[in-house]
Scaffold this motif. Structure first.
Motif, PDB file in Angstrom:
ATOM      1  N   TRP A 130       0.812  -1.213   0.000  1.00 32.90           N
ATOM      2  CA  TRP A 130       0.000   0.000   0.000  1.00 32.90           C
ATOM      3  C   TRP A 130       0.846   1.264   0.000  1.00 32.90           C
ATOM      4  CZ3 TRP A 130      -4.702  -0.779  -1.439  1.00 32.90           C
ATOM      5  CH2 TRP A 130      -5.348  -1.982  -1.126  1.00 32.90           C
ATOM      6  N   THR A 131       2.089   1.175   0.425  1.00 29.27           N
ATOM      7  CA  THR A 131       2.948   2.359   0.439  1.00 29.27           C
ATOM      8  C   THR A 131       3.682   2.561  -0.882  1.00 29.27           C
ATOM      9  OG1 THR A 131       4.746   1.047   1.414  1.00 29.27           O
ATOM     10  CG2 THR A 131       3.293   2.246   2.929  1.00 29.27           C
ATOM     11  N   SER A 132       3.479   1.673  -1.841  1.00 26.89           N
ATOM     12  CA  SER A 132       4.158   1.768  -3.134  1.00 26.89           C
ATOM     13  C   SER A 132       3.169   2.188  -4.216  1.00 26.89           C
ATOM     14  CB  SER A 132       4.778   0.421  -3.505  1.00 26.89           C
ATOM     15  OG  SER A 132       5.196   0.414  -4.856  1.00 26.89           O
ATOM     16  N   VAL A 136       0.323  -0.326  -6.021  1.00 26.87           N
ATOM     17  CA  VAL A 136      -1.106   0.021  -6.011  1.00 26.87           C
ATOM     18  C   VAL A 136      -1.592   0.299  -7.427  1.00 26.87           C
ATOM     19  CG1 VAL A 136      -2.792   1.710  -5.207  1.00 26.87           C
ATOM     20  CG2 VAL A 136      -1.017   0.887  -3.652  1.00 26.87           C
ATOM     21  N   GLY A 137      -0.794   1.016  -8.213  1.00 24.86           N
ATOM     22  CA  GLY A 137      -1.183   1.309  -9.590  1.00 24.86           C
ATOM     23  C   GLY A 137      -1.332   0.065 -10.437  1.00 24.86           C
ATOM     24  N   THR A 138      -0.449  -0.916 -10.216  1.00 25.32           N
ATOM     25  CA  THR A 138      -0.553  -2.165 -10.964  1.00 25.32           C
ATOM     26  C   THR A 138      -1.872  -2.857 -10.690  1.00 25.32           C
ATOM     27  OG1 THR A 138       1.855  -2.449 -10.902  1.00 25.32           O
ATOM     28  CG2 THR A 138       0.534  -4.410 -11.343  1.00 25.32           C
ATOM     29  N   LEU A 185       2.990   8.238  -8.666  1.00 25.64           N
ATOM     30  CA  LEU A 185       4.005   7.294  -9.121  1.00 25.64           C
ATOM     31  C   LEU A 185       5.304   8.006  -9.484  1.00 25.64           C
ATOM     32  CD1 LEU A 185       4.871   4.445 -10.061  1.00 25.64           C
ATOM     33  CD2 LEU A 185       3.845   4.985 -12.280  1.00 25.64           C
ATOM     34  N   ILE A 186       5.227   9.088 -10.261  1.00 22.50           N
ATOM     35  CA  ILE A 186       6.450   9.792 -10.648  1.00 22.50           C
ATOM     36  C   ILE A 186       6.929  10.752  -9.565  1.00 22.50           C
ATOM     37  CG2 ILE A 186       5.910   9.569 -13.104  1.00 22.50           C
ATOM     38  CD1 ILE A 186       5.227  12.571 -13.105  1.00 22.50           C
TER      39      ILE A 186
END
Length: 356
Positions: A130-132, A136-138, A185-186
């Motif tokens: 959850w911290t990544s 999460v986006g995947t 993400l970025i």
């Protein structure tokens, strides 16, 4: 082997005499003049063997720029398609469902192509963190893609229309997350032009996605049913440009890559195209030709924004001053604050000595 890390607050774990020297130098050896005289203290900067302070971005511009753009287009198209379905505009919902499927397919293809091997994408599904933002986006994409696909296939074939409509509504519910998640993400990187824009970047990406989806609706739908698309294009354009302006003003010198070089050229083109598309949507919405041209401008402007953001990040990572100058300023600010606190404590002790 070096154990120091370059962080937002400076170099952690540095060992004197053993680490790369970055910052002000008095001689001209391996140095170059900072174009930020005055704000950067008129210093010259150098890095170890003239190398950048940060590791360079290895993502391919065409793949990741396309991934950012197509993801925003897909998510916003599903939202607009769901709204068109609920308000009885089938000629608007239909092409936007096809757009959502095509865009998310292209976005996934670009991501996998940049990763190099498809199994690398599948490996990210082994866990959820959850911290990544990447993890999460995947999972957001994994949940969204089948829904967008089912809605488009049902629309095209007429099979299970009820299930297809539910899938379309589900894709519309997840669509905002698809359009927005690439911003954190970025920004969750050390790249200065991205990291420092973390407050406004989600609004930039959501506005950009809404403008692109509105533009596609204006291109593909009859003008009688394209009213929501025109409004999405206008609102998305306004949100994107306002967020970019706010971000550049707040970031100060770190925003220079958004104004200079190829990144700056792309961002200026995006501004012209999105504003022009929004004006066309407002004044020429009843003309099929004007609507299509304005829609194309909105889509192109959204693409320029995503590629401009990517290029600005590349340029900021390549120039040491965008890392070093803000670090120095934060250090000076902390020292000044500590000195003020120390001075205030001393004055208080003099006025109220212990034992009185």
């Amino acid at each position: 082997m070096s154990t120091s890390d370059v962080t937002k607050e400076g170099i952690r774990g540095a060992r004197p005499g053993r680490e790369a020297m970055t910052g002000a130098v008095s001689d001209g050896h391996r140095s170059r003049e900072s174009p930020d005289r005055g704000r950067g203290g008129g210093s010259e900067f150098r890095s170890y063997y003239d190398q950048p302070v940060l590791n360079q971005i290895t993502w391919k511009p065409q793949d990741i720029g396309g991934y950012l753009f197509l993801g925003g287009l897909a998510g916003a198209s599903s939202v607009l398609a769901a709204g068109a379905d609920l308000t009885g505009r089938p000629d608007l919902a239909r092409p936007l469902r096809y757009t959502a499927l095509g865009a998310v397919s292209g976005s996934l293809a670009a991501l996998i192509h940049d990763l190099g091997r498809p199994e690398r994408f599948l490996n990210m599904l082994r866990v959820i963190k959850w911290t990544s933002p990447m993890s999460v986006g995947t999972w957001i994409l994994v949940c969204y893609g089948p829904l967008a696909g089912a809605a488009a296939v049902s629309q095209a074939t007429g099979i299970l229309p009820g299930a297809g409509r539910l899938a379309g509504l589900g894709a519309g519910a997840i669509g905002p997350a698809v359009a927005a998640y690439t911003a954190p993400l970025i920004c969750n990187t050390a790249v200065p032009a991205w990291h420092e824009g973390y407050r406004e970047m989600p609004f930039v990406f959501v506005g950009s996605g809404a403008a692109a989806a509105g533009g596609m609706g204006m291109i593909t739908a009859p003008v009688g049913q394209a009213g929501p698309a025109r409004r999405a294009g206008v609102v998305g354009s306004a949100l994107e440009n306002a967020a970019v302006a706010t971000m550049e003003r707040r970031m100060g010198m770190i925003a220079e890559p958004y104004k200079q070089g190829r990144g700056g050229a792309l961002m200026r083109a995006a501004k012209v195209l999105t504003i022009g598309g929004a004006v066309g949507a407002l004044v020429g919405g009843r003309s099929r030709t004007v609507s299509a041209i304005a829609g194309a401008a909105l889509v192109a402007g959204s693409a320029c924004t995503r590629f401009g953001v990517f290029k600005a990040g590349q340029d900021s990572a390549a120039d040491p001053k965008y890392t070093v100058v803000p670090q120095r300023q934060r250090i000076r600010d902390r020292e000044r604050a500590a000195a003020q606190e120390g001075g205030d404590g001393g004055e208080q002790g003099a006025q109220d000595p212990a034992g009185d």
